[in-house]
Design an enzyme around this catalytic site. Structure first.
Site: not given
Lengths: 417, 121, 491
Positions: C43, C52
Site C-alpha cells: 500500500t 496532509h
C-alpha cells in the site's frame, strides 16, 4: 571542469550522426562526435539482421557490418570522438555540458548536429490496463537483452505491434528456440515492411492478427497471460471478441519517438506530426546553428536514408560554421491529402532545389503523388502502391521558393484513367 | 498435376503478390508480376528456397558477451535450424575480426559462418 | 531460531518503518518481518505522498489527531533522515457555488483539528495561484505538502537498521501462537521467530494477522486506487489540486499531485474490490481519471502519460453498510497481552505514521521502562543525487570517482555510481524495483528501456548474480530464464 571549443559538435553516433560527423569533417570543419554508449554505431550494433547498406554501399550488410563500414569512414576522415559520454545540457548559445568519465566538459560549438535517435513507446504510453508483472519488454530492449546480453527473456511470447523491430524480433526469438505465439496489430494492415512480414512471420508460421489489440494484462509477479480483442476502424474495442492468450512474455513494437529532450533545452521547436524538430531544407532547426538528422528528426525506415541525411546535414553545418549562409526560416511546406508528414517542414527562400521526405497516412493503391509549387504541378508520379511504413523521397530541381509548396496524394479514378 | 501458390515477391517495394502455377520443377504460368524479376524470384522460392541464418555466438571478452554472426550466403530454408545447431556449439574468445570464418562450408552448403562485428579485446 | 527478540514488527510499510525507527532509539532488539521484497512493498508504495494538513477527519478521532501530530514531525524527520519533503500547499477546489458550503465545513473541521493557515479564496485568486486551474472558489491550505512515500520508508528503515533493527524480506507470517508469554511467529519459509512483543502493522493483512491469535471481528474491505503518472510537466501546477470531497465522505476524490520530480500524479480512484492483492488497472477507471482531472486542469489532457498503476487502501468499512468512516485501530489486545494491533491504517496513514509510531512507543512504555540507547544516531544520509548538483559539484564528483561519469539512466540522468549505491543499500534489497525506488533509474519516460540492460549487466558482472536471480521485485518475478546460449567454454 574541462573546457573545449569546436566548430561542430555531433551528438549521437548512430547511422545519422556518424555520417554527419564524416561529412562535416570532410567539408573542412573541426568536429567532435559524442556518443553515450561505450561503442560507436548506436542501435545498429544490436540490429544483427541484414538489410542494411543496400542504398549506400550496394551491399546487404547486417547492422554491425554497416556500423563498422561507417566507423571506418569516420576513422579514415580522422574525426575525433568520445564514447561513454553523455550530453546532459545544451543551450541556444550552443554550449554543451557533457558527462565523461574524465570529468564534466563544457563544450562550445559554432554549430551542433542533433543525432540522438529515438526511444520506444512503452506500455505506460500505450495505457494498457492490467497488472504490472515482469516479462513486458519493448522490442528494442528485448533485442538488446537477447543479442547483446545473451539473456533468455522468456519462453512463450506474444508481440503487440507489427512494426519492423517487432517482426525482426519474432524471427530472432523463434530462431533462438522461444515459442512466438502470435503478433497482434491494431491497424487493419501490417505496419512493418512487407519483406519483414514475409521473411520474419510467414517463413516461420507465426500468425499475425490484424485489427486487434491487447486490452488486459494478467499475472502478479511474472506475466501469465494477455487478453486480446478485436477493434473497429476507430479502434473501439469489441468486448465480445476477447481471447485470453497464455504467455510469459509480451513484446511491444508500437512505435518509436524521436528523443528531443535535449533539443527542447536549446529552444528547438518541434513538429507535432514527427515529434522531431521543425527544420528547413538545410536541416537547420528553429534555433540558429542547431541542426537535426536521423531518427531524432523523424523516424526512418532504412538506416541508409538516415546516413544520407547525415551526410547532407554535416556539409550544411560545416558551411554554416564557416559563415557561408545565415539562418533564414523560410516558407512552410503544405501537407495535402493523404500525407502524414513532410521533412523538411520549411523551404529557404534562397533555394531552388529541394529534397522532400514524406510518409502517407494509410496504404494507397494506384494513386498519383503530386507536388504543387504555387499553381504549377512540379512533380507528378503514378504509384501502384504506397504504404505508411515506407518513407518516400523526391527531389525537386527548380522550384520558386517564394510560392507555396504542397505535397498530396491524388487517387486515380479507374474509370477515366 | 499443376499446383498453384501465392508468392509475395519482396525484391522491390511494389511487393507483387504473384499467382504462380507450376508442375514439378517448371513454372507453367505467373500472374500479377509487374516485372521480369518476379518469375526469377518465384522460381527460387518454389524450387530452391534459401535464407541467410543470422544469430549470435557467446564470446569471452572484456566488454562483450556475444558476437553476431551470419552465413556468407543463403542456406536451404528447410535446413536453417540444422545450421543453427552447428553454430550453437561454438564458443569464441576475443580478439575476433569482422569477416573471420567461424565455421567453414557449414554442413556442406557452400556457405561459411562469419563474424559480423570486430571484438578487439 | 531460539533467539527471543524484544519486539517483532509485522509489515514494513510506512507505519512499520516509522515504528522501527522510533523504537531504534531504545535498548531493544527489534525485528521487522515483511512479506514483500522491500520496504513500502504494498500500500505504501502506491501512496500519493501527500503530507496532509489534517482538516478532513472528525475532530477528536485518531485519524484527525494523529494526522495533525504526524504533520508536525515531517520537517525534522526530513532533516535528520535526508528524504525530500516540500510544503507546496493545496487548493481544495469548488466547481460550483453550492460546494462552498462544503468547503466551509472543511475549514471548520480544520480549525477544530488545529490546522493552521486555512483560507477561502475565490475563482480569481485561484487563477492567481494556479493559472491552469479552473474553479469557482477554493480552500487554500498552505501547510499541505508532498514527499516520496518510498524514499521516506527507505530513509526510516535505513536509519532503524543503522541503529540495530533487522529487516527480513520475502517472509510472510503464516501463524502466531504464544508460549509462556513469548510470541511464536511462523513464516512462509518454515522458520520461526520469537519475541516478547508483537506489533501487527500488516496493512491490508492486519485484520487477518490479528486474527491469527486475537479474537476480534475486524474485517478488511480492500479499496483500490488507480493512478496515472505523467512525464515531467513541472510548469502546469505548483500546488496539490483536490476536488471538494464527495458527500459520501469515503475518499478525498480524484486529485492532482505534483511530484517532487516534476511529474504529475492523477488519482487515486476508489473502487471496493474482492481481493487484497488485485492491483490491476482498469480501462474504465483510467478513462475516469483523465475525465475528472481535466475538469479542474484542462491542459492535463495534453500531457504525456508514462505509467499507470494502482494501490489498495486498508479500509475497515464498506459504504454500502451506511458507515462513512472508521477510525484507526491502535491498541494492545485486551486478552493477548503485548500484542499491539494497528488495523485499518489508511489515509491519512502516511502523514500520521510518525505519530502512530510515538503512540505505540507510548503503549509499550507504559508497560515497561524503555531505556535510551546512547549509541542511537538520529541521522541518515541519502545517497548523492547527481542531477540535483551544480556543474562544479558534478565535476568534482566525477574527478573523485569515474563511476559518476557514466550515465546509466538517460531519462532521469542517473549515474552508474548512483545505481551501485542503490544496489549496495543497507537493507540488502537487490531487485530492479529496489534500484528504481532508490535512485529513480527506470522511472522516466522510457520506463527502463535504455537502462535495464545496463543495470542487469552491472548486477550480473559486478555482483555475480545469475540472470535467473534477477527479479523485478519478489522471488516469483524473475526477469530471465537463463541465457540464450550457454557461454561456458566446455559447453
Amino acid at each position: 571542469m574541462i573546457e573545449k571549443k569546436v566548430d561542430i559538435a555531433v551528438i549521437g553516433a548512430g547511422p545519422g550522426g556518424l555520417a554527419a560527423a564524416v561529412s562535416a569533417k570532410e567539408s573542412g570543419a573541426d568536429v567532435l562526435l559524442i556518443e553515450r554508449n561505450p561503442f560507436l554505431g548506436g542501435i545498429l550494433i544490436q540490429c544483427i539482421h541484414d538489410g542494411f547498406g543496400l542504398h549506400l554501399f550496394d551491399k546487404n550488410y547486417t547492422g554491425p557490418e554497416y556500423a563498422e563500414e561507417m566507423v571506418n569512414r569516420l576513422e579514415n576522415a580522422g574525426v575525433p570522438y568520445l564514447t561513454n559520454c553523455m550530453v546532459i545540457d545544451l543551450n541556444e548559445k550552443k554550449e554543451l555540458t557533457v558527462v565523461t568519465s574524465k570529468g564534466l566538459m563544457k563544450l562550445i560549438a559554432k554549430a551542433v548536429i542533433l543525432a540522438m535517435g529515438c526511444r520506444e513507446r512503452t506500455r505506460g504510453a500505450l495505457e494498457i490496463p492490467g497488472t504490472r508483472p515482469a516479462g513486458i519488454y519493448t522490442a528494442g530492449v528485448a533485442q538488446n537483452l537477447v543479442n547483446i546480453q545473451n539473456l533468455r527473456i522468456g519462453n512463450d511470447v506474444v508481440i503487440l505491434g507489427s512494426g519492423d523491430v517487432g517482426l525482426i524480433m519474432a524471427r530472432r526469438l523463434k530462431i533462438e528456440g522461444l515459442n512466438v505465439i502470435r503478433v497482434i496489430e491494431i491497424l487493419p494492415y501490417c505496419s512493418g515492411l512487407v519483406r519483414n512480414r514475409v521473411q520474419c512471420l510467414e517463413d516461420y508460421g507465426i500468425p499475425l492478427t490484424l485489427s486487434s489489440t491487447v486490452i488486459d494484462i494478467h499475472g502478479k509477479d511474472r506475466l501469465e497471460a494477455v487478453t486480446m480483442a478485436k477493434v473497429d476502424r476507430d479502434f473501439n474495442v469489441d468486448h465480445d471478441t476477447t481471447e485470453k492468450i497464455d504467455c510469459d512474455t509480451l513484446l511491444l513494437s508500437v512505435g518509436l519517438i524521436p528523443e528531443n529532450e535535449l533539443s527542447k533545452k536549446a529552444g528547438v521547436n518541434l513538429d507535432n506530426r514527427t515529434s522531431g524538430a521543425l527544420v528547413d531544407n538545410f536541416y537547420e532547426t528553429s534555433t540558429e546553428g542547431i541542426f537535426s538528422c536521423g531518427n531524432v528528426l523523424h523516424i526512418h525506415d532504412v538506416a541508409d536514408y538516415a546516413s544520407n541525411e547525415g551526410f547532407f546535414v554535416g556539409e550544411k553545418a560545416a558551411e554554416y560554421a564557416k559563415g557561408k549562409w545565415k539562418h533564414s526560416g523560410g516558407k512552410p511546406v503544405k501537407i495535402g491529402n493523404g500525407i502524414s508528414y513532410v521533412v523538411p517542414q520549411y523551404i529557404r527562400n534562397d533555394c531552388n532545389e529541394v529534397e522532400l521526405k514524406f510518409r502517407v497516412t494509410q496504404p494507397f493503391e494506384n494513386v498519383r503523388i503530386i507536388v504543387k509549387n504555387g499553381d504549377d504541378v512540379v512533380f507528378k508520379k503514378r504509384v501502384l502502391k504506397v504504404i505508411p511504413s515506407e518513407m518516400n523521397i523526391l527531389k525537386l530541381k527548380s522550384i520558386d521558393p517564394e510560392k507555396d509548396v504542397e505535397v498530396k496524394i491524388v487517387i486515380i479514378d479507374k474509370n477515366i484513367n | 498435376m499443376a499446383q498453384e501458390r501465392k508468392i509475395i515477391c519482396i525484391l522491390c517495394p511494389n511487393c507483387c503478390e504473384l499467382d504462380v502455377s507450376y508442375e514439378g520443377k517448371e513454372i507453367l504460368s505467373i500472374e500479377n508480376d509487374r516485372c521480369p524479376r518476379g518469375l526469377e524470384y518465384a522460381s527460387e522460392e518454389l524450387f530452391n528456397p534459401a535464407r541467410t541464418l543470422i544469430t549470435t555466438v557467446p564470446i569471452k571478452s572484456r566488454n562483450w558477451k556475444t558476437v553476431s554472426v551470419r552465413t556468407t550466403k543463403p542456406v536451404p530454408k528447410s535446413r536453417i535450424f540444422d545450421v543453427y545447431d552447428e553454430v550453437k556449439k561454438i564458443r569464441l574468445r576475443a580478439p575476433i575480426n569482422r569477416g573471420d570464418i567461424i565455421i567453414e562450408n557449414v554442413l556442406g552448403f557452400g556457405a561459411d559462418v562469419i563474424a559480423t562485428r570486430t571484438v578487439k579485446e | 531460531m531460539d533467539k527471543i527478540h524484544d519486539i517483532i514488527i509485522i509489515g514494513a510499510g510506512v507505519v512499520g518503518c516509522a515504528l522501527a525507527r522510533a523504537l531504534s532509539r531504545y535498548k531493544l532488539d527489534v525485528l521487522v518481518l515483511e512479506k514483500e521484497d522491500d520496504v513500502a512493498g504494498s500500500t505504501s508504495k502506491a501512496n500519493s505522498g501527500v503530507i496532509h494538513a489534517g482538516y478532513h477527519k472528525k475532530p477528536g478521532s485518531l485519524k484527525a489527531t494523529l494526522n495533525v501530530a504526524g504533520h508536525s514531525y515531517f520537517q525534522r524527520l526530513s532533516d535528520e533522515l535526508d528524504f525530500p519533503v516540500k510544503f507546496i500547499g493545496k487548493l481544495v477546489v469548488a466547481k460550483k457555488e453550492n460546494e462552498i458550503e462544503d468547503l466551509r465545513k472543511l475549514m471548520d473541521r480544520g480549525f477544530k483539528n488545529g490546522v493552521k493557515g486555512l483560507e477561502l479564496i475565490d475563482g480569481k485568486q485561484i487563477k492567481h495561484f494556479e493559472p491552469n486551474v479552473n474553479g469557482f472558489a477554493a480552500m487554500h491550505s498552505p501547510v499541505s505538502g508532498i514527499t516520496s512515500p518510498y524514499l521516506m520508508c527507505i530513509a526510516l528503515a535505513e536509519n532503524a537498521h543503522l541503529n540495530g533493527v533487522d529487516f527480513v524480506f520475502d517472509t510472510e507470517v503464516t501463524g502466531i501462537s504464544k508460549e509462556k508469554e513469548i510470541f511464536v511467529v511462523q513464516v512462509s519459509n518454515g522458520s520461526i521467530y520469537r519475541s516478547r512483543w508483537l506489533i501487527n502493522s500488516a496493512g491490508l493483512n492486519s485484520a487477518r494477522v490479528s486474527q491469527m491469535i486475537c479474537e476480534n471481528d475486524h474485517r478488511m474491505y480492500p479499496c483500490r486506487g488507480e493512478y496515472y503518472i505523467t512525464d515531467k510537466v513541472d510548469t502546469l501546477i505548483k500546488r496539490l489540486i483536490y476536488p471538494t470531497p464527495s458527500k459520501d465522505g469515503v475518499t478525498l476524490g480524484i486529485h492532482i499531485t505534483p511530484t517532487l520530480d516534476g511529474n504529475i500524479l492523477i488519482g487515486p480512484s476508489a473502487e471496493y474490490i474482492e481481493r487484497l492483492d488485485d492491483t490491476a488497472s482498469t480501462r474504465e477507471v483510467m478513462d475516469k481519471l483523465k475525465r475528472e482531472s481535466s475538469q479542474f486542469l484542462p491542459p492535463i489532457k495534453e500531457a504525456k502519460f508514462i505509467r499507470n498503476y494502482a494501490g489498495i487502501r486498508a479500509k475497515l468499512f464498506h459504504p454500502s453498510s451506511g458507515v462513512k468512516d472508521a477510525d484507526f485501530v491502535i491498541e494492545e489486545d485486551e486478552s493477548i497481552k503485548r500484542m499491539i494491533n494497528l488495523i485499518g491504517i489508511e489515509s491519512p496513514g502516511l502523514t500520521a505514521a510518525p505519530a502512530i509510531a510515538e503512540k505505540v512507543v507510548g503503549i509499550i512504555g507504559e508497560k515497561e521502562a524503555l531505556v535510551d540507547d546512547e549509541k542511537f544516531n538520529p541521522e541518515r544520509k541519502a545517497p548523492v543525487v547527481f542531477e540535483h548538483l551544480s556543474d562544479d559539484e558534478k565535476a568534482r564528483l566525477i574527478e573523485q570517482d569515474p563511476d559518476y561519469g557514466e550515465i546509466v539512466c538517460r531519462c532521469e540522468t542517473i549515474t552508474k555510481k548512483e545505481v551501485l549505491a542503490a544496489l549496495n543499500n543497507p537493507l540488502g534489497v537487490r531487485t530492479l524495483d529496489g534500484v528504481k525506488k532508490r535512485c529513480r533509474a527506470g522511472m522516466g519516460r522510457c520506463q527502463g528501456g535504455f537502462c535495464t540492460p545496463r543495470i542487469v549487466e552491472i548486477m550480473t558482472d559486478e555482483y555475480g548474480i545469475s540472470p535467473e536471480e534477477i527479479y523485478k521485485n519478489n522471488e516469483s518475478s524473475n526477469m530471465f530464464f537463463g541465457k540464450v546460449k550457454d557461454d561456458r567454454e566446455e559447453g
